[in-house]
Design a protein around this motif. Structure first.
Motif, mmCIF file in Angstrom:
data_model
loop_
_atom_site.group_PDB
_atom_site.id
_atom_site.type_symbol
_atom_site.label_atom_id
_atom_site.label_comp_id
_atom_site.label_asym_id
_atom_site.label_seq_id
_atom_site.Cartn_x
_atom_site.Cartn_y
_atom_site.Cartn_z
ATOM 1 N N GLU A 96 0.834 -1.191 0.000
ATOM 2 C CA GLU A 96 0.000 0.000 0.000
ATOM 3 C C GLU A 96 0.875 1.249 0.000
ATOM 4 O O GLU A 96 2.016 1.220 0.467
ATOM 5 N N ILE A 146 -13.947 1.042 9.093
ATOM 6 C CA ILE A 146 -13.246 0.598 7.883
ATOM 7 C C ILE A 146 -14.269 0.392 6.780
ATOM 8 O O ILE A 146 -15.366 -0.124 7.018
ATOM 9 N N ARG A 159 -9.538 2.325 2.099
ATOM 10 C CA ARG A 159 -9.940 1.864 3.421
ATOM 11 C C ARG A 159 -10.992 2.796 4.037
ATOM 12 O O ARG A 159 -11.809 2.370 4.859
ATOM 13 N N TRP A 168 -14.137 -2.276 1.059
ATOM 14 C CA TRP A 168 -12.730 -2.640 1.127
ATOM 15 C C TRP A 168 -12.561 -3.970 1.854
ATOM 16 O O TRP A 168 -11.792 -4.842 1.428
ATOM 17 N N ASN A 216 -10.485 -7.458 1.034
ATOM 18 C CA ASN A 216 -9.164 -7.373 1.656
ATOM 19 C C ASN A 216 -9.094 -7.856 3.097
ATOM 20 O O ASN A 216 -8.027 -7.756 3.705
#
Length: 594
Positions: free
Chosen positions: A325, A342, A333, A346, A350
């Motif tokens: 990242e 969060i 995020r 995403w 992830n």
């Protein structure tokens, strides 16, 4: 060093034999992909509910798989009913404001790729010393995976950042030409519309829904923007795009795509280096319970959907996935809506990954990344074309530090289309005829605002990486793997392209997969029952009564899921949707191993 483009293609299933039986919608793509990977076999036809695949000739007994539409008790019997139950119709229909079926066999195509993934993973596990599993892949789970981001957003702690309402591209020129517009920059968006004399308030109001259409599957921007393009000829619109840095792509037909189709595989696998790797494979044996890829490390430098999804699936198979990242972390995020602070979307792609912040523009951090790759098994990215070579992070660069690496690039076009536009989902849909394929005859072509190709492209990216890992298990040598959204488009439209190439009508008949309204919702007949069911007016009946009425007449149908948040409790999909540690909805693994 020899260019990877000139090295021999790899066929990791050479000398293996397969047999495939079952419904062609679920099995034809399985057989094609196995052949492209080098296996020899036959298709024997069979029933309409489930299919069986066996791969033999490599080890003690075959590796087998079952493909099916859903649990037999669910009442989901084909593509139409699976799309209806899993929310695919609801998401695809957001542009129109009511559920619509995809006129392509999307969940079946995804299921076929998932089945091949499972077979490859089973062979990798066996090569690493674990037992040969039996794989099951089902279309209902493929459908849930396809809507997982939209489902996650529907179950988040907060609402959507933009309105979910009808609307979206494509646009139309003064000549009546349909085209897609793409830009990732708000400045380019503004310059494009100003060059066409668009009202300032309309261009300002349009940017946010346009920007979020990947996430929401709709783009309710002002009608004034459509009016602006209808007032200008295509040459002027092209000039505005060139001057602004935005891009446009005229929608192509399936006949046009069939005429240029080269029949290439949806991915390519070639040796990473022309020098054999000394010693044996780097992989380490792993217990069956940990997954066939346990003990392997995947470095993922991915954005948006395609590469992150591919790496997510590798993680579900047991690999340790480390995301690369930028400094400050992945900005996505924070993309709303959130669960426990969060981004729910995403998390859908992830969750469970580790992360390392690396500034690929800094020489020191690039050296650090190459050092990490020296100890990894897979490096996966979807950077813009040419970026890896510019940064010294291309396959040849990594081969110097790890000649046993599987280097995977998931791109838009794979370099196969001259003068191709930006390689994003909607532009590839426009250029390859998907916009025509997803709608039946008589309807204006329009790429789906559901990210069809990003998801299918991610699935095929995983498939290609697994093929590369299997090749490495057999030879000890690293592999360069390329997959693309173009390959996903050709897989999805394959049956339509073959019809077009034979001079037949490539599109489905008018009204194909249109749900029927009831007093309190919608129902979707199976494809086999659709013509007869359409003769009944069910609008005065409740959904349950309408389903009963059709069942009395021997017709099969199911309720259309319109609110994705209800999938947690859907009796047709018992236990299919759970919650992760952040409280975000999570869909089940797309395959099971037993």
């Amino acid at each position: 060093m020899t260019s990877t483009a000139t090295r021999r293609p790899l066929r990791p299933l050479d000398r293996l034999d397969f047999t495939v039986s079952g419904p062609p919608q679920l099995t034809e793509a399985v057989a094609r992909h196995l052949r492209l990977l080098g296996a020899r076999g036959e298709e024997t036809g069979g029933g309409d509910r489930a299919g069986c695949i066996a791969l033999d000739g490599d080890g003690p007994g075959p590796v087998g798989a079952t493909v099916a539409w859903a649990d037999p008790a669910s009442g989901l019997v084909d593509e139409a009913t699976v799309q209806a139950a899993t929310g695919v119709m609801a998401v695809h229909g957001r542009r129109e404001g009511s559920p619509r079926g995809l006129a392509v066999d999307y969940t079946a195509s995804a299921t076929a790729v998932i089945a091949v993934q499972g077979l490859l993973a089973g062979l990798i596990g066996r090569a690493r010393g674990t037992a040969s599993p039996h794989i099951t892949a089902r279309a209902d789970r493929a459908g849930l995976l396809a809507v997982s981001q939209y489902l996650a957003a529907a179950g988040a702690d907060e609402g959507e950042p933009t309105e979910l309402a009808p609307g979206g591209p494509p646009f139309t020129s003064a000549e009546g030409v349909l085209f897609e517009l793409e830009t990732l920059e708000p400045a380019a968006w503004a310059v494009f519309w100003r060059a066409l004399d668009a009202p300032a308030d309309a261009l300002r109001a349009g940017w946010r829904p346009f920007q979020f259409r990947y996430a929401t599957a709709c783009a309710p921007f002002p009608e004034a923007l459509h009016a602006v393009t209808r007032a200008h000829p295509l040459p002027r619109i092209r000039r505005a795009a060139a001057e602004s840095g935005a891009e446009i792509c005229v929608l192509r037909t399936l006949v046009e795509r069939a005429a240029e189709d080269d029949g290439a595989a949806p991915w390519s696998l070639r040796p990473l280096t022309d020098r054999p790797t000394p010693g044996s494979s780097r992989s380490r044996a792993a217990p069956t319970s940990a997954g066939p890829l346990a003990g392997l490390t995947v470095l993922e430098a991915g954005r948006r959907i395609q590469a992150p999804l591919a790496a997510h699936l590798l993680g579900l198979l047991g690999a340790e996935v480390i995301r690369i990242e930028p400094p400050g972390g992945d900005p996505l995020r924070g993309m709303p809506p959130a669960c426990s602070g969060i981004s729910a979307r995403w998390l859908a792609l992830n969750r469970g990954k580790k992360a390392v912040e690396i500034d690929i523009k800094a020489a020191g951090d690039r050296r650090r990344l190459r050092e990490m790759a020296a100890e990894a098994d897979v490096f996966l990215h979807n950077w813009a074309p040419g970026k890896a070579a510019q940064l010294g992070l291309d396959a040849e660069d990594f081969a110097e530090v790890n000649p046993a690496l599987v280097y995977a690039y998931t791109s838009g076009w794979a370099g196969r289309v001259q003068g191709a536009p930006m390689g994003t989902d909607f532009m590839v849909q426009a250029r390859t005829g998907v916009g025509e394929a997803v709608r039946p005859e008589g309807e204006t072509p329009a790429p789906s605002l559901m990210t069809l190709l990003d998801v299918l492209g991610g699935l095929q990216g995983t498939e290609a990486v697994l093929a590369g890992l299997l090749s490495r298990e057999r030879t000890g040598d690293g592999v360069r793997v390329d997959s693309s959204l173009l390959g996903a488009a050709d897989t999805l439209t394959g049956p339509a392209l073959r019809r077009a190439a034979c001079g037949r009508n490539a599109r489905r008949s008018a009204g194909f997969r249109h749900p029927l309204p009831t007093a309190d919702g919608w129902i979707a007949p199976s494809d086999e029952s659709a013509a007869a069911a359409a003769s009944y007016d069910l609008r005065a009946l409740s959904t349950s009564d309408a389903l009963a009425r059709l069942a009395e007449r021997g017709l099969t149908a199911t309720r259309v899921t319109t609110d994705l948040s209800t999938l947690h409790h859907d009796a047709r999909l018992p236990g299919a949707v759970s919650r992760d540690a952040h409280g975000a909805p999570a869909v089940p693994d797309p395959w099971s191993f037993a």
